[in-house]
Design a protein around this motif. Sequence first.
Motif, PDB file in Angstrom:
ATOM      1  N   GLY A 402      -3.507 -17.422  26.900  1.00 33.52           N
ATOM      2  CA  GLY A 402      -4.893 -17.197  26.525  1.00 33.52           C
ATOM      3  C   GLY A 402      -5.912 -17.676  27.542  1.00 33.52           C
ATOM      4  O   GLY A 402      -7.117 -17.571  27.309  1.00 33.52           O
ATOM      5  N   PHE A 403      -5.435 -18.163  28.695  1.00 35.65           N
ATOM      6  CA  PHE A 403      -6.369 -18.688  29.689  1.00 35.65           C
ATOM      7  C   PHE A 403      -6.129 -18.039  31.054  1.00 35.65           C
ATOM      8  O   PHE A 403      -6.976 -17.328  31.575  1.00 35.65           O
ATOM      9  N   ASN A 404      -4.956 -18.270  31.645  1.00 37.37           N
ATOM     10  CA  ASN A 404      -4.700 -17.718  32.977  1.00 37.37           C
ATOM     11  C   ASN A 404      -3.276 -17.167  33.116  1.00 37.37           C
ATOM     12  O   ASN A 404      -2.772 -17.059  34.220  1.00 37.37           O
ATOM     13  N   ASN A 418      -5.157 -14.333  36.202  1.00 37.69           N
ATOM     14  CA  ASN A 418      -4.144 -15.201  36.805  1.00 37.69           C
ATOM     15  C   ASN A 418      -4.755 -16.092  37.893  1.00 37.69           C
ATOM     16  O   ASN A 418      -5.801 -15.770  38.459  1.00 37.69           O
ATOM     17  N   PRO A 419      -4.093 -17.214  38.228  1.00 36.65           N
ATOM     18  CA  PRO A 419      -4.534 -18.022  39.365  1.00 36.65           C
ATOM     19  C   PRO A 419      -4.556 -17.185  40.646  1.00 36.65           C
ATOM     20  O   PRO A 419      -3.688 -16.333  40.860  1.00 36.65           O
ATOM     21  N   GLN A 420      -5.560 -17.429  41.495  1.00 34.15           N
ATOM     22  CA  GLN A 420      -5.722 -16.637  42.711  1.00 34.15           C
ATOM     23  C   GLN A 420      -5.962 -17.549  43.901  1.00 34.15           C
ATOM     24  O   GLN A 420      -6.656 -18.568  43.798  1.00 34.15           O
ATOM     25  N   PHE A 421      -5.411 -17.153  45.059  1.00 31.23           N
ATOM     26  CA  PHE A 421      -5.504 -17.957  46.276  1.00 31.23           C
ATOM     27  C   PHE A 421      -5.933 -17.047  47.426  1.00 31.23           C
ATOM     28  O   PHE A 421      -5.271 -16.048  47.718  1.00 31.23           O
ATOM     29  N   HIS A 422      -7.047 -17.411  48.044  1.00 30.45           N
ATOM     30  CA  HIS A 422      -7.667 -16.592  49.096  1.00 30.45           C
ATOM     31  C   HIS A 422      -7.155 -17.036  50.457  1.00 30.45           C
ATOM     32  O   HIS A 422      -7.180 -18.223  50.785  1.00 30.45           O
ATOM     33  N   VAL A 423      -6.720 -16.077  51.266  1.00 33.73           N
ATOM     34  CA  VAL A 423      -6.252 -16.341  52.630  1.00 33.73           C
ATOM     35  C   VAL A 423      -7.163 -15.595  53.595  1.00 33.73           C
ATOM     36  O   VAL A 423      -7.278 -14.359  53.521  1.00 33.73           O
ATOM     37  N   HIS A 424      -7.809 -16.331  54.487  1.00 33.05           N
ATOM     38  CA  HIS A 424      -8.650 -15.706  55.513  1.00 33.05           C
ATOM     39  C   HIS A 424      -7.991 -15.891  56.872  1.00 33.05           C
ATOM     40  O   HIS A 424      -7.739 -17.017  57.316  1.00 33.05           O
ATOM     41  N   ILE A 425      -7.698 -14.781  57.541  1.00 32.99           N
ATOM     42  CA  ILE A 425      -7.086 -14.803  58.873  1.00 32.99           C
ATOM     43  C   ILE A 425      -8.140 -14.362  59.877  1.00 32.99           C
ATOM     44  O   ILE A 425      -8.560 -13.198  59.870  1.00 32.99           O
ATOM     45  N   LYS A 512       5.075 -10.741  32.010  1.00 38.33           N
ATOM     46  CA  LYS A 512       4.340 -10.395  30.800  1.00 38.33           C
ATOM     47  C   LYS A 512       3.225 -11.410  30.558  1.00 38.33           C
ATOM     48  O   LYS A 512       3.347 -12.578  30.924  1.00 38.33           O
ATOM     49  N   PRO A 513       2.135 -11.007  29.922  1.00 36.22           N
ATOM     50  CA  PRO A 513       1.041 -11.948  29.639  1.00 36.22           C
ATOM     51  C   PRO A 513       1.452 -13.024  28.643  1.00 36.22           C
ATOM     52  O   PRO A 513       2.410 -12.874  27.881  1.00 36.22           O
ATOM     53  N   ASN A 514       0.711 -14.130  28.697  1.00 34.48           N
ATOM     54  CA  ASN A 514       0.824 -15.224  27.725  1.00 34.48           C
ATOM     55  C   ASN A 514       2.185 -15.917  27.738  1.00 34.48           C
ATOM     56  O   ASN A 514       2.632 -16.461  26.728  1.00 34.48           O
TER      57      ASN A 514
END
Length: 617
Positions: A402-404, A418-425, A512-514
């Motif tokens: 119910g959150f991420n 979902n948790p997300q992680f940004h990569v800058h090259i 699957k979610p949750n």
Amino acid sequence: MGLESVRINDKYETYNDPSVDHYSSQHHLNRRRKVNPLSTTTANTLNSHHYYCGSHITASNLSNGNDFPNASNYSYLWKVCKERGVLFEDPYFAASNKALFGKKESSNSHKIFSSVVWMRPFQLVSRPKYITEYNPNRRFDVEFGDGSALLSSNQPLFHATSILYSVPKLFDRVINPLQNLNPNNYAGIWKFRFWKFGQWIDIVIDDRLPTYKGRLLFMQCLDGSEFWAALLEKAYAKLYGSYDYYLKHCFTAQTTQDLTGGIAQSFTIASHERHIIHQMIASAVPRSTLLSVCINTSDANSPNKSYRLRNGLRNVCCKGEWNGAWSERSLEWDHLSERDREELTIRCRTDGEFWISFDDLLNNFTNLDLIHIGPDDWMQEISLHHKRPWRAVLARRKWKKGFNAGGSPSHKETFHTNPQFHVHIPKSGPNKLHVVVSVTQLYETNTELQDYSLQSIGFCVFEVPPNTIRLSHAFVSNNAPLDITDFTTTRESVTFFTLPAGDFIIVPSTDKPNQETKFLLRLFTDESTNIWEVNDDNIIFALDSQIPKIVESIAQPALLRQIFIRYGPLDYVNVVPQSYCAFVNYHNHQSPRVAIAALYGQTVTGVSNGFRPLVFR
């Protein structure tokens, strides 16, 4: 709590992060237990001994009627045994058929297993040794016994240890060579270290080993008076619940990860195109990655064979030599110039090393394993210094219902949560960046202690415009991922690939979610990059420094506090100099976002103890 991890020198902290929940396979030993009196009729007791006579100690009789303390406390147990002049007996991995087969105590009816006698080293030889002179350049002088071959043709610990044997510092961390069988220190208790879900845990055992007709039943040193290999295997069998379970359910890459803490990948050679295998090897060899190939067979009479890839191939643990093309006396050497022949010969002088053509490699081996070693261990391991180190970022997180826990990209309504992680090259760097992405979910090694089921996990990579903060529902609905892994019910999902300059968001998720579980995300890159988390609660700060510069103190906590407190009330600032990072915990959720917006790309002077300024990434 709002948490941000301040990263320095692209290092990551895996041991003492106060902001995360650590998990250990010894958690079941921490429960308070009632004391059971020591039985006076213990099986396989030592009736006579060079230094002790008949006395033993188990966890159940150490506290004189009080609840017993943590059974993994090696120092405490050793001290009590020495004070009382007794030998340790491990009640959590008793010398019985349960240690051999787990709950299926009578699952193998072979006569060998019905006649097992558990014996200590002093009962097997008159002058036992833990480990003799260690030389990583010599052949791996270990073999597996009759019991190993009867249970399985797969010998994961045998092959993984042969790889570990070639990296001395990593080998020492697991086996602790300072342990010995000197009667002044001997108490029948031993400690080994294994990696589990981002941290190193101690496994404590006694030294009663399974034997048949006076011979060790499982992994053993060729020198019959040397016992480190047999003791290591007993500790590893305890980690997984029994000898039978680890031999049948573990595999070489997984076990090598347990011994090194690296990111493990395993490829079936026949399942991949020739150029893919070549690209994998060519990319991994110059970097801090251990490579091995093996020949897997289901025939117990023809056991698996393992070789480590270095300049050529090294036969680290098998009898016999390669006698095909490019073997020591093959005709192919006659077509080389004297200079080339001499150079290649110099690079392959270690006992057991030989050259082999790429085509012969593909035709004669079944599996390729890669173990990517992190920068902390690269820095400690001199034998890896001829390779380029990986830069690394680590994050421990949890998918929450119910959150991420948004599920895979097929669930477009929830995937963006979902948790997300940004990569800058940056474009100023090389044309392409080598990246290893690993998502490891919380797992249990000894499944007999806890009914623990794995989720189906994976991750995907999206290429995004530079100013993208997070993937939105609209973006996910209209854009396909650049790459997506298979979602599998395994403890780790890994991909090794290259990325061009640009911006990318990595999204780990369950299928699957949750579906709730903790996970560990590790990102290895071969060049400095900017990586940050774009979730509300957790923001990663990185401090740019240069590998392999070592400083005793990267920054004073008080000075870092002065910087970060400007953006909100702080709970603590914890500097971890040995891992080149600091953890800054804010009291509320808004402050991390404010801090990262203000500090990103800024240079702060006067806090680095005379070394280069801190650059917030």
